[in-house]
Design a protein around this motif. Structure first.
Motif, short mmCIF file in Angstrom:
data_model
loop_
_atom_site.label_atom_id
_atom_site.label_comp_id
_atom_site.label_asym_id
_atom_site.label_seq_id
_atom_site.Cartn_x
_atom_site.Cartn_y
_atom_site.Cartn_z
N VAL A 328 64.29 -29.84 -92.00
CA VAL A 328 63.41 -30.68 -91.62
C VAL A 328 63.61 -31.31 -90.11
CG1 VAL A 328 61.94 -31.22 -93.76
CG2 VAL A 328 63.89 -32.88 -92.86
N LYS A 329 65.01 -31.11 -89.73
CA LYS A 329 65.13 -31.82 -88.48
C LYS A 329 66.45 -31.04 -87.85
CE LYS A 329 64.20 -36.04 -87.36
NZ LYS A 329 64.19 -37.56 -87.35
N THR A 340 68.87 -32.60 -90.65
CA THR A 340 68.29 -33.05 -92.08
C THR A 340 67.78 -31.88 -92.67
OG1 THR A 340 67.83 -34.99 -90.95
CG2 THR A 340 66.73 -34.49 -92.93
N ARG A 342 65.89 -31.41 -96.42
CA ARG A 342 65.01 -32.13 -97.38
C ARG A 342 65.15 -31.20 -98.70
NH1 ARG A 342 59.79 -34.34 -95.32
NH2 ARG A 342 61.49 -35.77 -94.65
N THR A 344 63.42 -31.29 -102.65
CA THR A 344 62.23 -31.77 -103.15
C THR A 344 62.20 -31.21 -104.84
OG1 THR A 344 60.74 -31.57 -101.46
CG2 THR A 344 59.55 -31.99 -103.59
N THR A 424 61.92 -36.66 -103.11
CA THR A 424 62.56 -35.81 -102.24
C THR A 424 63.78 -36.69 -101.84
OG1 THR A 424 61.46 -37.16 -100.52
CG2 THR A 424 60.42 -34.90 -101.31
N ASP A 426 66.46 -36.68 -98.46
CA ASP A 426 66.89 -36.02 -97.23
C ASP A 426 68.38 -36.35 -96.87
OD1 ASP A 426 64.34 -35.48 -96.72
OD2 ASP A 426 63.97 -36.94 -95.40
N ASN A 428 71.22 -36.33 -94.40
CA ASN A 428 71.22 -36.30 -92.92
C ASN A 428 72.80 -35.95 -92.30
OD1 ASN A 428 68.46 -37.18 -92.16
ND2 ASN A 428 69.16 -38.87 -93.51
#
Length: 462
Positions: A328-329, A340, A342, A344, A424, A426, A428
């Motif tokens: 997501v990043k 990042t 993620r 879920t 979720t 995340d 990093n």
């Protein structure tokens, strides 16, 4: 399987691979910067096409050399088979509850020495594993056969399982093979449905299907069997009996050859089929491919991330847990790449799972997890030299365990989900020096891989 045609073809395939490899080398030696587009563009296309062909021929050459000896052309080969149960997750797929030995003699396959992991008991002192893996996964990896694949590194799992098997049974094996029921469903697409005929298996089947097909084998083995058969040892007997029928169908030579190769390739691609050889020259070749299931080495891409799941419920609730993983990043920060990932997770079990599902599935709170809830230890791997800076759960930063494994940054966090609950995590990652395309590896689950590894959905880097 006739092995002589493969042996005779091996030199020709190796020669073709060498010729194409040399052509690729020469094409890449041409300086295209001063060429007209009419020439440079076809050259670039030819380079890509030949590189792809070269990779395929190298794989074929390796397979042609390895397959005959590993399938018993020169002398019989024996492999310990770990039948992974995805209803109780382990990093490489699921708990290896049922065990057997695969015998190959001149390409002919037979399944022998079937038993359960529980029957091997506890190993005291535990078999040694690396200090890094002990810190992440505990000494249980070397203590119980059921936990040999808490680590995602099959190069640790396989020799540990081999040593356990030989120590308890006295039977020597030449390697270790691992597969899960989803891989069995792929094989059944090639063989067609099989009948469960063993009287001992039928006696304990409790109304389970006597015909197993690609459509029902996963649900039968990972869900229905627990309602029909209460004794865990008998569940393993049924699991092993079902596998025996499928392997018998494979060995009779009546399956579609092309379909079988496609099924095996799909299982390997999704890491549902893993292979390790105790012969170092063979293992050094296997290590170049996904089938080896390694966390470092030539088969691991530079910017590879890994998300692995280990059951923390002590039961079979993972059949009901659905997961997705996506980046997501992907940004540059202080001269380094920051990513990042993620994860879920959703517990799809019915609201009354604590009462409606079998005790063996819920665990009845034996390990402190309320019946119907599912607990999972989520382990995230970054590329070599990376770090995991923070872990964010449902928008709030949470503590996590930070480790290193073969120079890769590793972070671990635990989630517990009630029926119907979703969460979720995340992860990093920072200090990433690799600028190549990201690659994601995940624990194989009962879900299709495309439903777990989702396309990136990148947020702004600001």
């Amino acid at each position: 399987m006739a092995l002589s045609p493969i042996k005779s073809a091996a030199p020709k395939v190796q020669a073709a691979a060498h010729a194409v490899r040399e052509s690729v080398r020469r094409l890449h030696g041409i300086d295209s910067t001063k060429l007209l587009p009419q020439i440079s563009e076809p050259l670039a296309e030819a380079r890509n096409d030949l590189s792809t062909l070269s990779s395929q021929l190298d794989t074929a050459a390796d397979a042609a050399v390895l397959a005959p000896s590993m399938l018993g052309a020169d002398e019989p080969r024996r492999y310990l088979l770990l039948m992974q149960n995805n209803a109780e997750s382990r990093a490489t797929g699921g708990i290896p509850g049922a065990l057997a030995v695969l015998d190959f003699d001149q390409g002919q396959l037979s399944l022998k020495s079937q038993t359960s992991a529980g029957a091997l008991g506890q190993f005291t002192p535990p078999l040694p594993i690396s200090t890094e893996e002990q810190a992440i996964y505990s000494p249980r990896v070397g203590k119980f056969m059921q936990d040999v694949n808490l680590t995602p590194d099959f190069a640790t799992t396989a020799p540990t399982a081999k040593a356990m098997w030989e120590q308890r049974t006295g039977e020597k094996v030449d390697g270790v093979v691992s597969l899960d029921p989803v891989a069995l469903s792929y094989l059944l697409e090639a063989t067609g449905p099989v009948e469960v005929r063993d009287p001992a298996v039928l006696q304990i089947s409790g109304g389970l299907p006597t015909e197993l097909s690609s459509r029902n084998v996963v649900k039968t083995l990972l869900s229905d069997a627990y309602a029909a058969i209460e004794d865990p040892d008998l569940q393993d007997v049924y699991f092993a009996g079902a596998a025996k029928e499928i392997f018998s169908a494979l060995s009779d030579g009546k399956s579609d050859a092309k379909g079988l190769m496609e099924a095996l390739a799909r299982g390997v691609e999704e890491r549902r089929i893993l292979l390790w050889s105790s012969a170092e020259p063979e293992q050094s070749v296997l290590a170049k491919y996904r089938v080896a299931g390694l966390v470092s080495g030539p088969s691991v891409t530079p910017a590879q991330f890994g998300i692995y799941f280990n059951d923390g419920t002590g039961a079979k609730m993972d059949y009901w847990v659905k997961r997705s993983v996506r980046v997501v990043k992907d940004c540059t920060r202080d001269g380094y790449r920051a990513v990042t990932v993620r994860v879920t997770s959703t517990n799809t079990a019915p609201n009354d799972a604590g009462e409606s599902l079998p005790d063996y599935v819920t665990g009845v709170g034996a390990y402190g997890v309320p019946p119907g809830s599912a607990q999972t230890n989520v382990i995230a791997y970054g590329p070599a030299q990376s770090t995991i800076d923070t872990v964010v759960k449902d928008g709030a930063q949470v503590p996590f365990a930070a480790h290193k494994h073969n120079q890769r940054g590793v972070g671990a966090s635990t989630v517990r989900l009630k029926p119907g609950e979703s969460t979720t995590l995340d992860f990093n990652f920072g200090h990433i020096v690799q600028n190549t395309e990201l690659n994601m590896v995940v624990t194989p689950t009962t879900q299709a891989v495309k439903d777990v590894v989702l396309p990136a959905a990148l947020a702004s880097c600001e």
